[in-house]
Design a protein around this motif. Structure first.
Motif, PDB file in Angstrom:
ATOM      1  N   GLY A  23       1.026  -1.413   0.377  1.00 54.88           N
ATOM      2  CA  GLY A  23       0.058  -0.138   0.042  1.00 54.88           C
ATOM      3  C   GLY A  23       1.161   1.670   0.242  1.00 54.88           C
ATOM      4  N   TYR A  54      -2.863  10.486  -3.567  1.00 57.16           N
ATOM      5  CA  TYR A  54      -1.609   9.910  -2.502  1.00 57.16           C
ATOM      6  C   TYR A  54      -0.528   9.926  -2.585  1.00 57.16           C
ATOM      7  CZ  TYR A  54      -4.549   5.964  -1.264  1.00 57.16           C
ATOM      8  OH  TYR A  54      -5.443   4.813  -0.857  1.00 57.16           O
ATOM      9  N   LYS A  78      -6.326   4.480  -8.706  1.00 54.19           N
ATOM     10  CA  LYS A  78      -7.926   5.320  -8.064  1.00 54.19           C
ATOM     11  C   LYS A  78      -7.313   6.466  -9.060  1.00 54.19           C
ATOM     12  CE  LYS A  78      -7.303   2.257  -4.163  1.00 54.19           C
ATOM     13  NZ  LYS A  78      -6.006   3.017  -3.371  1.00 54.19           N
ATOM     14  N   SER A 144     -13.629   0.780  -4.972  1.00 58.91           N
ATOM     15  CA  SER A 144     -13.037   0.625  -3.655  1.00 58.91           C
ATOM     16  C   SER A 144     -14.685   1.917  -2.793  1.00 58.91           C
ATOM     17  CB  SER A 144     -11.918   1.646  -2.980  1.00 58.91           C
ATOM     18  OG  SER A 144     -11.325   2.255  -1.897  1.00 58.91           O
ATOM     19  N   PRO A 193      -5.123  -3.285   6.886  1.00 56.16           N
ATOM     20  CA  PRO A 193      -5.140  -4.604   7.238  1.00 56.16           C
ATOM     21  C   PRO A 193      -4.470  -4.700   8.606  1.00 56.16           C
ATOM     22  CG  PRO A 193      -3.320  -4.722   5.129  1.00 56.16           C
ATOM     23  CD  PRO A 193      -4.264  -3.638   5.411  1.00 56.16           C
ATOM     24  N   GLY A 196      -5.149   0.523  10.336  1.00 54.95           N
ATOM     25  CA  GLY A 196      -5.091   1.756   8.921  1.00 54.95           C
ATOM     26  C   GLY A 196      -3.825   2.789   9.802  1.00 54.95           C
ATOM     27  N   LEU A 203      -1.234   0.858  13.627  1.00 56.30           N
ATOM     28  CA  LEU A 203      -0.036   0.327  15.393  1.00 56.30           C
ATOM     29  C   LEU A 203       1.077   1.103  15.141  1.00 56.30           C
ATOM     30  CD1 LEU A 203       0.987  -2.956  12.692  1.00 56.30           C
ATOM     31  CD2 LEU A 203       0.312  -2.369  15.596  1.00 56.30           C
ATOM     32  N   PRO A 218       2.347  -7.460  14.706  1.00 57.64           N
ATOM     33  CA  PRO A 218       1.962  -6.209  13.660  1.00 57.64           C
ATOM     34  C   PRO A 218       2.124  -7.987  12.670  1.00 57.64           C
ATOM     35  CG  PRO A 218       3.620  -5.021  14.524  1.00 57.64           C
ATOM     36  CD  PRO A 218       3.374  -5.852  15.654  1.00 57.64           C
ATOM     37  N   VAL A 236      -0.778  -4.125   2.677  1.00 55.65           N
ATOM     38  CA  VAL A 236      -0.257  -3.414   4.149  1.00 55.65           C
ATOM     39  C   VAL A 236       0.787  -1.699   4.105  1.00 55.65           C
ATOM     40  CG1 VAL A 236       1.462  -3.820   5.987  1.00 55.65           C
ATOM     41  CG2 VAL A 236       0.236  -5.707   4.801  1.00 55.65           C
ATOM     42  N   THR A 238       3.229   0.278   4.196  1.00 56.48           N
ATOM     43  CA  THR A 238       4.392   0.508   4.591  1.00 56.48           C
ATOM     44  C   THR A 238       5.499   2.002   4.216  1.00 56.48           C
ATOM     45  OG1 THR A 238       4.264  -1.369   3.847  1.00 56.48           O
ATOM     46  CG2 THR A 238       6.070  -1.152   5.576  1.00 56.48           C
ATOM     47  N   TYR A 240       9.001   1.791   6.235  1.00 57.28           N
ATOM     48  CA  TYR A 240      10.306   1.613   6.582  1.00 57.28           C
ATOM     49  C   TYR A 240      10.731   0.524   5.815  1.00 57.28           C
ATOM     50  CZ  TYR A 240       9.583   6.267   8.906  1.00 57.28           C
ATOM     51  OH  TYR A 240       9.379   7.464   9.160  1.00 57.28           O
TER      52      TYR A 240
HETATM   53  N1  LIG Z   1      -9.476   3.253  -0.795  1.00 58.66           N
HETATM   54  C1  LIG Z   1      -9.591   3.829  -0.184  1.00 58.66           C
HETATM   55  O1  LIG Z   1     -10.346   4.799   0.944  1.00 58.66           O
HETATM   56  C2  LIG Z   1      -8.407   3.288   0.350  1.00 58.66           C
HETATM   57  C3  LIG Z   1      -8.215   3.910   2.536  1.00 58.66           C
HETATM   58  C4  LIG Z   1      -7.068   4.142   3.094  1.00 58.66           C
HETATM   59  C5  LIG Z   1      -6.219   2.659   2.625  1.00 58.66           C
HETATM   60  N2  LIG Z   1      -6.315   2.037   1.043  1.00 58.66           N
HETATM   61  C6  LIG Z   1      -4.489   1.665   1.516  1.00 58.66           C
HETATM   62  O2  LIG Z   1      -4.600   0.717   2.010  1.00 58.66           O
HETATM   63  C7  LIG Z   1      -3.442   0.886   1.843  1.00 58.66           C
HETATM   64  C8  LIG Z   1      -3.029  -0.070   3.624  1.00 58.66           C
HETATM   65  O3  LIG Z   1      -3.913   1.200   3.843  1.00 58.66           O
HETATM   66  P1  LIG Z   1      -3.061   2.102   5.897  1.00 58.66           P
HETATM   67  O4  LIG Z   1      -1.616   2.199   5.487  1.00 58.66           O
HETATM   68  O5  LIG Z   1      -3.472   3.288   5.973  1.00 58.66           O
HETATM   69  O6  LIG Z   1      -3.263   0.779   6.936  1.00 58.66           O
HETATM   70  P2  LIG Z   1      -2.693  -0.731   7.557  1.00 58.66           P
HETATM   71  O7  LIG Z   1      -1.675  -1.501   6.131  1.00 58.66           O
HETATM   72  O8  LIG Z   1      -3.829  -1.199   8.456  1.00 58.66           O
HETATM   73  O9  LIG Z   1      -1.511   0.724   8.357  1.00 58.66           O
HETATM   74  C9  LIG Z   1      -0.128   0.890   7.789  1.00 58.66           C
HETATM   75  C10 LIG Z   1       0.148   0.856   8.925  1.00 58.66           C
HETATM   76  O10 LIG Z   1       1.291  -0.236  10.433  1.00 58.66           O
HETATM   77  C11 LIG Z   1       2.380   0.025  10.238  1.00 58.66           C
HETATM   78  N3  LIG Z   1       3.138  -1.123   9.966  1.00 58.66           N
HETATM   79  C12 LIG Z   1       3.289  -1.735   8.771  1.00 58.66           C
HETATM   80  N4  LIG Z   1       3.975  -2.756   8.740  1.00 58.66           N
HETATM   81  C13 LIG Z   1       4.837  -2.895   9.678  1.00 58.66           C
HETATM   82  C14 LIG Z   1       5.203  -3.158  11.089  1.00 58.66           C
HETATM   83  N5  LIG Z   1       5.950  -5.108   9.924  1.00 58.66           N
HETATM   84  N6  LIG Z   1       5.767  -2.978  12.541  1.00 58.66           N
HETATM   85  C15 LIG Z   1       4.459  -2.199  12.575  1.00 58.66           C
HETATM   86  N7  LIG Z   1       4.203  -0.857  12.098  1.00 58.66           N
HETATM   87  C16 LIG Z   1       3.839  -1.385  10.748  1.00 58.66           C
HETATM   88  C17 LIG Z   1       2.508   0.922   9.383  1.00 58.66           C
HETATM   89  O11 LIG Z   1       3.893   2.040   9.831  1.00 58.66           O
HETATM   90  P3  LIG Z   1       5.236   2.921   8.983  1.00 58.66           P
HETATM   91  O12 LIG Z   1       3.772   3.642   7.489  1.00 58.66           O
HETATM   92  O13 LIG Z   1       5.317   3.940  10.012  1.00 58.66           O
HETATM   93  O14 LIG Z   1       5.584   2.242   8.650  1.00 58.66           O
HETATM   94  C18 LIG Z   1       1.025   2.377   9.050  1.00 58.66           C
HETATM   95  O15 LIG Z   1       1.086   3.048  10.604  1.00 58.66           O
HETATM   96  C19 LIG Z   1      -2.817   1.987   1.280  1.00 58.66           C
HETATM   97  O16 LIG Z   1      -2.480   1.951   1.309  1.00 58.66           O
HETATM   98  C20 LIG Z   1      -3.603   1.843   0.644  1.00 58.66           C
HETATM   99  O17 LIG Z   1      -3.585   1.313  -0.976  1.00 58.66           O
HETATM  100  C21 LIG Z   1      -7.395   2.982   1.102  1.00 58.66           C
END
Ligand SMILES: NC(=O)c1ccc[n+]([C@@H]2O[C@H](COP(=O)([O-])OP(=O)(O)OC[C@H]3O[C@@H](n4cnc5c(N)ncnc54)[C@H](OP(=O)(O)O)[C@@H]3O)[C@@H](O)[C@H]2O)c1
Length: 276
Positions: A23, A54, A78, A144, A193, A196, A203, A218, A236, A238, A240
């Motif tokens: 992501g 984005y 998107k 989405s 996943p 958010g 996280l 995680p 996910v 990410t 870093y």
């Molecule tokens: N269509 C939509 O409306 C919509 C809305 C939201 C999201 N999305 C998509 O979904 C993707 C994921 O959503 P999201 O980023 O909001 O939520 P997410 O994937 O549930 O969570 C991301 C968070 O988890 C942390 N993280 C990831 N791997 C980790 C690990 N191994 N250890 C500790 N922390 C970890 C990241 O931290 P760091 O960033 O600090 O590494 C970030 O804060 C987005 O990038 C986007 O592509 C779509």
């Protein structure tokens, strides 16, 4: 242990996507973002999700793509635009920013109930994406949404090849929708996943408050989503490289959680939610 990421079929697109996707929403926010994306691809992740809105994300992807074989990667973007011309304009912008001549999957982003008629009407965004598909600029069309009733309608309509649905231990109410989409051969992409980014269940917040527990790590959170076999790919977010590596390790080692393990994870997530 597997030595490479397993792939799942993304519904009727027939694309084979790695269980772990990237992501790229927040990735450009930090200098390490570029390395995070590079290391994900080098470790075998083949699905990258971005969007017109984005900031800097499509540009970043465009910078790294020349280092890889285009055919090994599945790029999804998107549009938030609801009109035919606006959606086509966005496809053109995405292509030019990522320096591509085709995009595998283009999705109507964050569609709300009041948008439904707009996107379907003559001169609506779906028509724009169909034209882009006809012109060979995009291969598949997805949707989405955060509105569960809208997702249900979109699945029933059979107009979309994929649906992006929020699903995690913090938010598992969508399980039946993932199942319904899967049964209709619509590819299911799990967004947020791990709970958010930039929200209470993020996280980042959980870790800042030292609230990780045996059932909320995680890895556990990721295993919870991977254990839903209706989902083709979990994207996910990410920023870093070390997090990318640890998520890839999780996916290489995990086994499906059984019902009681899933329940524990959900309960721990529920308790944490109340605490936060
Ligand atoms: N269509 C939509 O409306 C919509 C809305 C939201 C999201 N999305 C998509 O979904 C993707 C994921 O959503 P999201 O980023 O909001 O939520 P997410 O994937 O549930 O969570 C991301 C968070 O988890 C942390 N993280 C990831 N791997 C980790 C690990 N191994 N250890 C500790 N922390 C970890 C990241 O931290 P760091 O960033 O600090 O590494 C970030 O804060 C987005 O990038 C986007 O592509 C779509």
């Amino acid at each position: 242990m597997k030595n490479q990421l397993l792939k799942r079929r993304l519904g009727r697109t027939n694309l084979q996507v790695t269980e772990l996707g990237f992501g790229a929403m927040d990735t450009p926010q930090v200098p390490e973002g570029k390395d995070a994306l590079l290391s994900a691809i080098n470790l075998g992740v083949n699905f990258i999700d971005t969007a017109r809105i984005y900031d800097g994300s499509e540009f970043l992807i465009g910078q790294i793509l020349p280092s890889f074989n285009r055919d090994d990667l599945i790029i999804a973007s998107k549009t938030i635009n609801r009109t035919r011309d606006g959606a086509q304009h966005d496809v053109d912008r995405s292509l030019s920013l990522m320096n591509l001549n085709r995009i595998d999957l283009y999705q109507l982003d964050d569609v709300a109930m009041e948008d439904w008629d707009l996107i379907l009407q003559e001169n609506g965004a779906l028509e724009g994406l169909k034209i882009a598909k006809y012109r060979g600029l995009i291969n598949h069309i997805g949707i989405s949404s955060h509105d569960l009733s809208l997702i249900d309608i979109a699945i029933e309509s059979k107009l979309f090849d994929t649906v992006m649905i929020e699903y995690s231990a913090f938010y598992s109410e969508t399980y039946n929708l993932t199942k319904k989409a899967y049964q209709n051969d619509i590819g299911v992409i799990a967004m947020r996943p791990l709970g958010g980014s930039g929200r209470m269940t993020s996280l980042r917040t959980v870790m800042e408050r030292n609230s990780l527990s045996d059932n909320i790590t995680p890895s556990n959170l990721l295993e919870f989503v991977l254990s839903n076999s209706n989902i083709a790919v979990s994207i996910v977010g990410t920023r870093y490289p070390d997090r990318v590596k640890s998520n890839v390790e999780t996916v290489l080692h995990y086994k499906h959680l059984n019902n009681s393990e899933k329940e524990k994870c959900k309960q721990a997530a529920g308790k944490l939610f109340e605490l936060l």
